[in-house]
Scaffold this motif. Structure first.
Motif, PDB file in Angstrom:
ATOM      1  N   TRP A 101       4.013  -3.868   2.725  1.00  0.00           N
ATOM      2  CA  TRP A 101       5.372  -4.284   2.597  1.00  0.00           C
ATOM      3  C   TRP A 101       5.412  -5.843   2.643  1.00  0.00           C
ATOM      4  O   TRP A 101       4.364  -6.534   2.713  1.00  0.00           O
ATOM      5  CB  TRP A 101       6.217  -3.902   4.020  1.00  0.00           C
ATOM      6  CG  TRP A 101       5.431  -4.300   5.249  1.00  0.00           C
ATOM      7  CD1 TRP A 101       5.692  -5.400   5.883  1.00  0.00           C
ATOM      8  CD2 TRP A 101       4.213  -3.690   5.847  1.00  0.00           C
ATOM      9  NE1 TRP A 101       4.811  -5.679   7.165  1.00  0.00           N
ATOM     10  CE2 TRP A 101       3.996  -4.746   7.228  1.00  0.00           C
ATOM     11  CE3 TRP A 101       3.518  -2.603   5.753  1.00  0.00           C
ATOM     12  CZ2 TRP A 101       2.968  -4.169   8.186  1.00  0.00           C
ATOM     13  CZ3 TRP A 101       2.364  -2.300   6.894  1.00  0.00           C
ATOM     14  CH2 TRP A 101       2.276  -3.126   8.037  1.00  0.00           C
ATOM     15  N   ASN A 102       6.540  -6.487   2.420  1.00  0.00           N
ATOM     16  CA  ASN A 102       6.634  -7.863   2.590  1.00  0.00           C
ATOM     17  C   ASN A 102       8.342  -8.274   3.070  1.00  0.00           C
ATOM     18  O   ASN A 102       8.956  -7.341   3.019  1.00  0.00           O
ATOM     19  CB  ASN A 102       6.352  -8.611   1.172  1.00  0.00           C
ATOM     20  CG  ASN A 102       7.324  -8.182  -0.094  1.00  0.00           C
ATOM     21  OD1 ASN A 102       8.485  -7.774   0.108  1.00  0.00           O
ATOM     22  ND2 ASN A 102       6.711  -8.032  -1.085  1.00  0.00           N
ATOM     23  N   PHE A 152       5.039   8.595  -4.027  1.00  0.00           N
ATOM     24  CA  PHE A 152       5.439   7.230  -3.289  1.00  0.00           C
ATOM     25  C   PHE A 152       6.821   7.362  -2.932  1.00  0.00           C
ATOM     26  O   PHE A 152       7.521   8.010  -3.367  1.00  0.00           O
ATOM     27  CB  PHE A 152       5.206   6.336  -4.588  1.00  0.00           C
ATOM     28  CG  PHE A 152       6.575   6.167  -5.264  1.00  0.00           C
ATOM     29  CD1 PHE A 152       7.404   5.136  -4.928  1.00  0.00           C
ATOM     30  CD2 PHE A 152       6.539   6.498  -6.531  1.00  0.00           C
ATOM     31  CE1 PHE A 152       8.569   4.887  -5.741  1.00  0.00           C
ATOM     32  CE2 PHE A 152       7.677   6.407  -7.435  1.00  0.00           C
ATOM     33  CZ  PHE A 152       8.518   5.588  -6.968  1.00  0.00           C
ATOM     34  N   GLU A 153       6.733   6.461  -1.993  1.00  0.00           N
ATOM     35  CA  GLU A 153       8.236   6.337  -1.139  1.00  0.00           C
ATOM     36  C   GLU A 153       8.603   4.738  -1.158  1.00  0.00           C
ATOM     37  O   GLU A 153       7.322   3.827  -1.206  1.00  0.00           O
ATOM     38  CB  GLU A 153       8.206   6.607   0.292  1.00  0.00           C
ATOM     39  CG  GLU A 153       9.265   6.316   1.106  1.00  0.00           C
ATOM     40  CD  GLU A 153       8.812   6.604   2.550  1.00  0.00           C
ATOM     41  OE1 GLU A 153       7.650   6.905   2.809  1.00  0.00           O
ATOM     42  OE2 GLU A 153       9.975   6.229   3.330  1.00  0.00           O
ATOM     43  N   VAL A 165       5.128   2.876   0.069  1.00  0.00           N
ATOM     44  CA  VAL A 165       4.113   3.998   0.819  1.00  0.00           C
ATOM     45  C   VAL A 165       3.652   4.944  -0.444  1.00  0.00           C
ATOM     46  O   VAL A 165       4.427   5.550  -0.845  1.00  0.00           O
ATOM     47  CB  VAL A 165       4.364   4.689   1.903  1.00  0.00           C
ATOM     48  CG1 VAL A 165       3.453   5.710   2.305  1.00  0.00           C
ATOM     49  CG2 VAL A 165       4.781   3.694   2.939  1.00  0.00           C
ATOM     50  N   VAL A 166       2.248   4.900  -0.459  1.00  0.00           N
ATOM     51  CA  VAL A 166       1.944   6.114  -1.451  1.00  0.00           C
ATOM     52  C   VAL A 166       1.283   7.114  -0.595  1.00  0.00           C
ATOM     53  O   VAL A 166       0.554   6.852   0.356  1.00  0.00           O
ATOM     54  CB  VAL A 166       0.558   5.215  -2.278  1.00  0.00           C
ATOM     55  CG1 VAL A 166       0.088   6.740  -3.181  1.00  0.00           C
ATOM     56  CG2 VAL A 166       1.042   4.404  -3.296  1.00  0.00           C
ATOM     57  N   TRP A 167       1.890   8.091  -0.705  1.00  0.00           N
ATOM     58  CA  TRP A 167       1.451   9.550  -0.076  1.00  0.00           C
ATOM     59  C   TRP A 167       0.624  10.477  -0.880  1.00  0.00           C
ATOM     60  O   TRP A 167       0.636  10.657  -1.995  1.00  0.00           O
ATOM     61  CB  TRP A 167       2.871  10.160   0.378  1.00  0.00           C
ATOM     62  CG  TRP A 167       3.848   9.827   1.261  1.00  0.00           C
ATOM     63  CD1 TRP A 167       4.795   8.746   0.935  1.00  0.00           C
ATOM     64  CD2 TRP A 167       3.774   9.717   2.683  1.00  0.00           C
ATOM     65  NE1 TRP A 167       5.291   8.066   1.946  1.00  0.00           N
ATOM     66  CE2 TRP A 167       5.026   8.958   3.188  1.00  0.00           C
ATOM     67  CE3 TRP A 167       3.499  10.740   3.515  1.00  0.00           C
ATOM     68  CZ2 TRP A 167       5.325   9.019   4.127  1.00  0.00           C
ATOM     69  CZ3 TRP A 167       3.778  10.688   4.878  1.00  0.00           C
ATOM     70  CH2 TRP A 167       4.717   9.692   5.464  1.00  0.00           C
ATOM     71  N   VAL A 211       0.549  -1.085  -7.248  1.00  0.00           N
ATOM     72  CA  VAL A 211       1.538  -0.689  -8.350  1.00  0.00           C
ATOM     73  C   VAL A 211       1.517   0.787  -8.415  1.00  0.00           C
ATOM     74  O   VAL A 211       0.519   1.226  -8.418  1.00  0.00           O
ATOM     75  CB  VAL A 211       1.176  -1.623  -9.729  1.00  0.00           C
ATOM     76  CG1 VAL A 211       1.887  -0.865 -10.803  1.00  0.00           C
ATOM     77  CG2 VAL A 211       1.168  -3.082  -9.456  1.00  0.00           C
ATOM     78  N   VAL A 212       2.711   1.281  -8.471  1.00  0.00           N
ATOM     79  CA  VAL A 212       2.899   2.782  -8.732  1.00  0.00           C
ATOM     80  C   VAL A 212       3.155   2.765 -10.353  1.00  0.00           C
ATOM     81  O   VAL A 212       4.125   1.958 -10.843  1.00  0.00           O
ATOM     82  CB  VAL A 212       4.050   3.122  -8.048  1.00  0.00           C
ATOM     83  CG1 VAL A 212       4.226   4.634  -8.740  1.00  0.00           C
ATOM     84  CG2 VAL A 212       3.595   3.213  -6.702  1.00  0.00           C
TER      85      VAL A 212
END
Lengths: 147, 147
Positions: A139-140, A102-103, A123-125, B123-124
């Motif tokens: 995003w928000n 994740f980033e 962002v989940v990669w 959620v990560v």
């Protein structure tokens, strides 16, 4: 307008990112993916943007229905591009385990109306066929950092 | 008010979740973490909520500065609790690799003013000392699903 503001605006317009040196393969892949995103975005190439996501990737933009899959993602970004003339990504964190990463960070936008805005994103990669692709993108709006 | 609406409202108020059977240890851990979140949230226990996050976890709520670390997270949720009397989490996806996982879904809220709302979230999750904890938590408002 200060020199800093002019430089910031120029960076926004050109999507310029400092070239970071990390020695971390995942971070490098994320940086490369983001550079490709900015390049395709500023070229108005929504299809190329969508191909930076997994086949079943999801973009969750505030106020919009989740865009699931590359066709929906291309349609979403194609619309957003018309309202945006600059985009710059400021990555804060990248963590990974195996094929998942994740980033988080801040995205700076320059609207076609000249208005600057920013948003915080996660962002989940996912490494798919050896290639790191965006799998979830959300995003928000709000302050970029804790006070 | 229909029976469905009454039942939905009751579920919101009580934070009731159907008990899913997955046979997937990570999904089960996420479900258990979410159940603990709802329980602590409805009990008004912000400290217990914050302990469901990693030490360096970040909550990115729309319009608020990112809450980084358990003290900031407890302060954020402590404030949000005062405005909320029901919360229900509807997990859509859980994927994991090793010690890292992500979840997406929809959160349904019932405000203390009786107003219902929902948001889409990512959620990560990170396994830390053998325990799955929330590491990044971000959401925004918008339609729950693609049209």
């Amino acid at each position: 307008m200060s020199r800093f503001a002019v430089a910031s605006l120029a960076c926004l317009l050109l999507g310029v990112q400092a070239a970071p040196v990390h020695g971390d393969a995942v971070r490098d892949a994320v940086d490369a993916g983001n550079a490709a995103f900015v390049k395709a975005f500023l070229a108005g190439d929504a299809k190329a943007v969508s191909e930076l996501y997994t086949e079943d990737g999801v973009v969750m933009a505030p106020g919009a229905a989740p865009a699931r899959g590359r066709a929906a993602i291309a349609a979403f970004w194609g619309g957003a591009m018309k309202e945006t003339r600059g985009v710059r990504l400021e990555t804060a964190t990248v963590e990974s385990h195996g094929d998942l990463a994740f980033e988080d960070g801040v995205v700076h936008l320059l609207g076609s109306d000249g208005r600057e805005s920013s948003a915080r994103y996660v962002v989940v990669w996912k490494r798919t066929g050896g290639r790191w692709l965006m799998h979830r993108d959300i995003w928000n709006a709000g302050p970029a950092a804790a006070p």
